[in-house]
Design a protein around this motif. Structure first.
Motif, short mmCIF file in Angstrom:
data_model
loop_
_atom_site.label_atom_id
_atom_site.label_comp_id
_atom_site.label_asym_id
_atom_site.label_seq_id
_atom_site.Cartn_x
_atom_site.Cartn_y
_atom_site.Cartn_z
N HIS A 1 74.92 40.92 92.78
CA HIS A 1 74.24 41.98 93.53
C HIS A 1 72.73 41.78 93.53
N PHE A 2 72.15 41.62 92.33
CA PHE A 2 70.69 41.54 92.26
C PHE A 2 70.16 40.21 92.78
N VAL A 3 70.88 39.14 92.59
CA VAL A 3 70.43 37.86 93.14
C VAL A 3 70.49 37.90 94.66
N ASP A 4 71.53 38.50 95.21
CA ASP A 4 71.64 38.60 96.66
C ASP A 4 70.56 39.51 97.24
N ARG A 5 70.26 40.59 96.56
CA ARG A 5 69.26 41.55 97.05
C ARG A 5 67.83 41.01 96.91
N GLN A 6 67.62 40.08 95.97
CA GLN A 6 66.27 39.58 95.72
C GLN A 6 66.28 38.06 95.65
N PRO A 7 66.43 37.39 96.78
CA PRO A 7 66.45 35.93 96.79
C PRO A 7 65.21 35.35 96.10
N GLY A 8 65.42 34.35 95.26
CA GLY A 8 64.32 33.73 94.54
C GLY A 8 64.01 34.40 93.22
N LEU A 9 64.88 35.32 92.81
CA LEU A 9 64.73 35.99 91.53
C LEU A 9 64.75 34.94 90.41
N THR A 10 63.87 35.09 89.44
CA THR A 10 63.90 34.15 88.31
C THR A 10 64.90 34.65 87.27
N LEU B 1 66.88 31.87 91.59
CA LEU B 1 68.28 32.11 91.92
C LEU B 1 68.43 32.64 93.34
N PHE B 2 69.43 32.08 94.03
CA PHE B 2 69.72 32.47 95.41
C PHE B 2 71.22 32.60 95.57
N ALA B 3 71.66 33.59 96.34
CA ALA B 3 73.07 33.69 96.68
C ALA B 3 73.37 32.65 97.76
N THR B 4 74.49 31.98 97.63
CA THR B 4 74.93 31.07 98.69
C THR B 4 75.52 31.94 99.81
#
Length: 172
Positions: free
Chosen positions: A59-68, A110-113
């Motif tokens: 959820h959080f990786v998808d909502r915030q692409p490029g999250l460390t 981190l990025f969602a594919t």
């Protein structure tokens, strides 16, 4: 059988008593609401061999692409060790990808594919339906009141951070 404990009624109590009586009705409603809120996603996640931890990360990786990874750890309030297994599975099954940072090569972004985004969106839509159904039965200001209440359940020292994540620019 012990006597039933009456429902919490703050309107009938002085403020000094509020902290002494457990709000069993609200506590239990919160438990039951959470149980049902996660039940639909749980069924879908199970098909992938995933659990609630996978859901939160995705959820959080998808909502915030490029999250460390550090930002994700801060959001979830978990240890790196707790995150490693879940993140490793999501990366291995091609739901999340980890890229080297552009300004700091030690950073992992981190990025969602596409597959990860699709799953995150499917889960969010299920939960949105439940939320919207409940909100539709409230007055027009219902969402504002529910949002305010949920925000006030968050520890005061983390509230501004959460507000920025949810309503602001999204970066920690």
């Amino acid at each position: 059988m012990p006597d039933a404990i009456p429902a919490f009624r703050p309107d009938r109590l002085g403020k000094d008593v509020l902290a002494e009586l457990p709000a069993y009705d609200l506590i239990e409603l919160f438990f039951f609401a959470y149980r049902d809120f996660v039940s639909d996603p749980d069924r879908i996640l199970d098909e992938y061999g995933f659990g609630r931890a996978h859901h939160r990360v995705l959820h959080f990786v998808d909502r915030q692409p490029g999250l460390t990874i550090a930002e994700l750890l801060d959001i979830l309030k978990i240890t790196k060790q707790s995150l490693n297994r879940v993140l490793k599975e999501l990366i291995e099954k091609d739901f999340i990808e980890s890229r080297t940072g552009t300004s700091d090569r030690r950073q992992r972004l981190l990025f969602a594919t596409a597959q990860g985004h699709d799953l995150a969106l499917k889960l969010a839509k299920l939960q949105t339906r439940r939320i919207m159904r409940a909100l539709s039965e409230l007055d027009p200001d219902g969402k504002k009141h529910v949002s305010g209440y949920l925000l006030r359940l968050i520890d005061p020292d983390d509230r501004a951070h959460v507000e920025r994540l949810v309503f602001g620019d999204g970066k920690t």
